[in-house]
Scaffold this active site. Sequence first.
Site, short mmCIF file in Angstrom:
data_model
loop_
_atom_site.label_atom_id
_atom_site.label_comp_id
_atom_site.label_asym_id
_atom_site.label_seq_id
_atom_site.Cartn_x
_atom_site.Cartn_y
_atom_site.Cartn_z
N HIS A 76 0.85 -1.20 0.00
CA HIS A 76 0.00 0.00 0.00
C HIS A 76 0.88 1.24 0.00
CE1 HIS A 76 -3.78 2.11 0.48
NE2 HIS A 76 -3.31 2.79 1.51
N HIS A 111 0.95 5.56 -1.29
CA HIS A 111 0.51 6.79 -1.97
C HIS A 111 1.80 7.56 -2.24
CE1 HIS A 111 -3.61 5.88 -0.80
NE2 HIS A 111 -3.25 5.82 0.47
N HIS A 167 -12.11 3.66 -3.34
CA HIS A 167 -11.33 4.29 -2.26
C HIS A 167 -11.74 3.84 -0.87
CE1 HIS A 167 -10.21 7.42 0.65
NE2 HIS A 167 -9.17 7.62 -0.13
N ARG A 193 -16.88 5.36 2.34
CA ARG A 193 -17.20 6.79 2.41
C ARG A 193 -17.26 7.41 1.02
NH1 ARG A 193 -13.95 10.66 1.66
NH2 ARG A 193 -11.99 9.58 2.14
N GLU A 208 -10.17 2.41 8.91
CA GLU A 208 -8.96 3.12 9.35
C GLU A 208 -9.29 4.05 10.52
OE1 GLU A 208 -7.02 5.47 6.32
OE2 GLU A 208 -5.28 5.90 7.60
N HIS A 229 -5.75 -1.29 6.15
CA HIS A 229 -5.80 -0.84 7.55
C HIS A 229 -6.55 -1.86 8.42
CE1 HIS A 229 -3.91 2.79 6.31
NE2 HIS A 229 -4.92 3.16 5.55
N ASP A 268 2.48 3.10 2.85
CA ASP A 268 1.36 4.04 2.84
C ASP A 268 1.77 5.49 2.63
OD1 ASP A 268 -1.12 5.19 3.18
OD2 ASP A 268 -1.54 4.36 5.15
#
Lengths: 470, 470
Positions: A65, A67, A219, A222, A249, A283, A334
């Site tokens: 994971h 970003h 994603h 939410r 998370e 997570h 992450d």
Amino acid sequence: MKQDEFELAWLPELVYTGGRFESGVALLCDWSGRIAGLARASEVGDGKLVRLKHRAILPGLVNGHSHAFQRVIRGRTEYRTGKGSDDFWTWREMMYRAATRLSPADLYDASRMIFLEMALGGITSCAEFHYIHHAPDGVPYDDPNLLSKTVIRAALDVGLKICLLRVSYARSGFATEPNPRQLRFIEEDPQSFLSHADSLRAEVAKAHAGRAWVGLAPHSVRAVPLDYLRECFRYAEEHQLPVHMHVAEQPAEIEACMKEHKRTPVALLETEGLLSERFTGVHGIHINVEETRALARARSLVCACPTTERNLGDGIVPAELLFQEGVRVSLGTDSHTQADLLEDARELEYNMRLQKLERVVLNRTSDEPSALAASLFDSATRHGAESIGIRGGGTLEAGQAADFFTVDLHHPSIAGAAPEDLLAHIVFSLPASAVRETVVGGRMIIEDGHHRSEREIIEKFIALQKRLWS
Amino acid sequence: MKQDEFELAWLPELVYTGGRFESGVALLCDWSGRIAGLARASEVGDGKLVRLKHRAILPGLVNGHSHAFQRVIRGRTEYRTGKGSDDFWTWREMMYRAATRLSPADLYDASRMIFLEMALGGITSCAEFHYIHHAPDGVPYDDPNLLSKTVIRAALDVGLKICLLRVSYARSGFATEPNPRQLRFIEEDPQSFLSHADSLRAEVAKAHAGRAWVGLAPHSVRAVPLDYLRECFRYAEEHQLPVHMHVAEQPAEIEACMKEHKRTPVALLETEGLLSERFTGVHGIHINVEETRALARARSLVCACPTTERNLGDGIVPAELLFQEGVRVSLGTDSHTQADLLEDARELEYNMRLQKLERVVLNRTSDEPSALAASLFDSATRHGAESIGIRGGGTLEAGQAADFFTVDLHHPSIAGAAPEDLLAHIVFSLPASAVRETVVGGRMIIEDGHHRSEREIIEKFIALQKRLWS
């Protein structure tokens, strides 16, 4: 082993294979970058032998994971932002400040920087959870996959393999006002999202087969409404792609899901029949026994990111529960506040020790000196590979890609380890800096602790940071 | 600044002084190894200038708590030892297995190994909490300070400064059977303990003034009865020595103290009037608000050792409470499962984030980008110095010893940092390996990431480990 069945034989002092370190064994690689097998050094002709003194070879680490762009905010969010207390949500606003201003060229420079750091630390493959799609004003680029391809190019230029998880992001949240800082992420229509993902998949398969591939990442519950979610999972099922999603998370995310769906995120995925062995919940911090069992039944994975989760104040992954129930845990760096996947591995265990005031929590079935370390190392290798779509990866078995790294057995952090406790030394005490070589698909991308382009990559990144922040 | 008032001027890109990084400034050192001051580069003659490209200079890290010999069990205790669960106490039995078998030469080799690792990571001074005094059979050596002096010699040979905390250890515990594995530690009679400490103090002052010094360390309330404790504190008061003691590391230790004294360890020290600004309680994990206030009133310190405490399953130091009440926290690498004092520093904050699910817990008074990092860095430097008896140390102020380290500003972990957030980058993301130079008393002991004796030290240690464990 016939001499024409391999191209090169790596001969370190020790090779980690079959769950233990073997000595006097060479790792054979074929011309296509795959492992042809292992052989005694004496069986290998000298001309094909690469001797690695004081080195152990281990399967490459898999970063589950990432970003990449968040490397630009490392060290820039560790202070009070307002009068109230700070948390994940105030951090997120700071992170958006970076996400809203990067040009494609900036994204390339930032991504190469973190991919370089990963390679230096023994990571050979990375799953990039990529959600910046449009220009800063929210207008799509002519090529809707421009930025996905930019990140892929950065990984390949450094020499890493990459699973580009194209993220779907439909809204700010359930019954929530749009947030202008999310403009670059949003693709409201599932059909256009899937059509973009589909062309990306085709292009990547054509241009980079075996080195880059595509998965989907709705994603979070939410950001993606249920119908949209179903479409994503259906497409992934049809094409047998990995699917990743942020799950549990933060408590607020679960509360919102309860409001919208009367169920927690994991319960929603289960009752909708969306869990599968291709699914990874990223997570998975705030989940209970029932949810854990649902993940286990479906053979889904959880990707834990402990160094980020401690930085963001997310909480502690319930690793003991996950391990007990048989949920495989992979690992990710992450937000890249640190880029040391073995630190993530040890934190899985250490956070349990701090909660229970006990030791040796995650593997009590064996009194082998490295049994616990092997469980944690599996998270950093095999489970990561399974999670991002590399079947049987994260090992040095014949037929697998020759993705591996070496450690210096004379490094102060592990000097004096015996073969039977070397893995425990590595998992609990080795800093990423003790990695000396990283080899991906048989090609050495880190040699004696250095990458041939590191100076240029670092200088470009320093210039980027100046441009962005001063 | 006159040119004859200093011997050498170090000119990096940045110097951390007065709580911020300054550029274009040289650090001046005099012939005695002290800091003469700072000067603009242009004020310094070229002949005396040592240019450090892409480097920042920071005050040397101070390791407040070390058991050097425990380096030999790194990586060797991470497995199940029996049918029950494992904890601090099962670990302790494994640790004793090492403590009972080391010869003086072994202790030297083990100590040099860990002191080398400390130096490589920017540590310039170390407090060694030393409790192995006798031969393995429990018979005192002809020189009762033989092993204390062995550890001191190891530190000085590597180039570190050392505060040797000579430990008093009278018994296994209150109403507890003697443990034969503690035979090497025990000095039952306070008078003979103090006479040994006294001669050590005199010898060290004579031979190594300014580079080594002596403090006292009654091991714990468990191991030292009250009368004996009083004698130790009286002696330390008389000679103004630092006094360290293990305090509230494990719940069982507190229960035993309640049984014997009807008070917790800290309450006992307070009601006996033993707390002072020369006292440091090591660990201080299981303490409450009242005890924290008692420590604050006395200006005592707490030495936290988070990387060890997570490894041993001790629990989490209540850093927020300590910071709020004004108790200075120093840091130690203790059992040396890792030797990275900045990782200890960041864990002070990170463990609070994991408990509270918030961010930026330990410094909410400032929105300066590096304010929180500066608080944590103080723990790794100034508070450590105060705790181990270096008045005003842990800074680069004129008159202080020239004890400092450099970091490579192009290291991938911190590349791109701006001066105002560089300290946050360093505290939260720098691995020990990014340290390039370590200078102690004006003398460079680590140059470009290497120690001139590292090969020999590591080879000797590898041979020791083979001898000990195979």
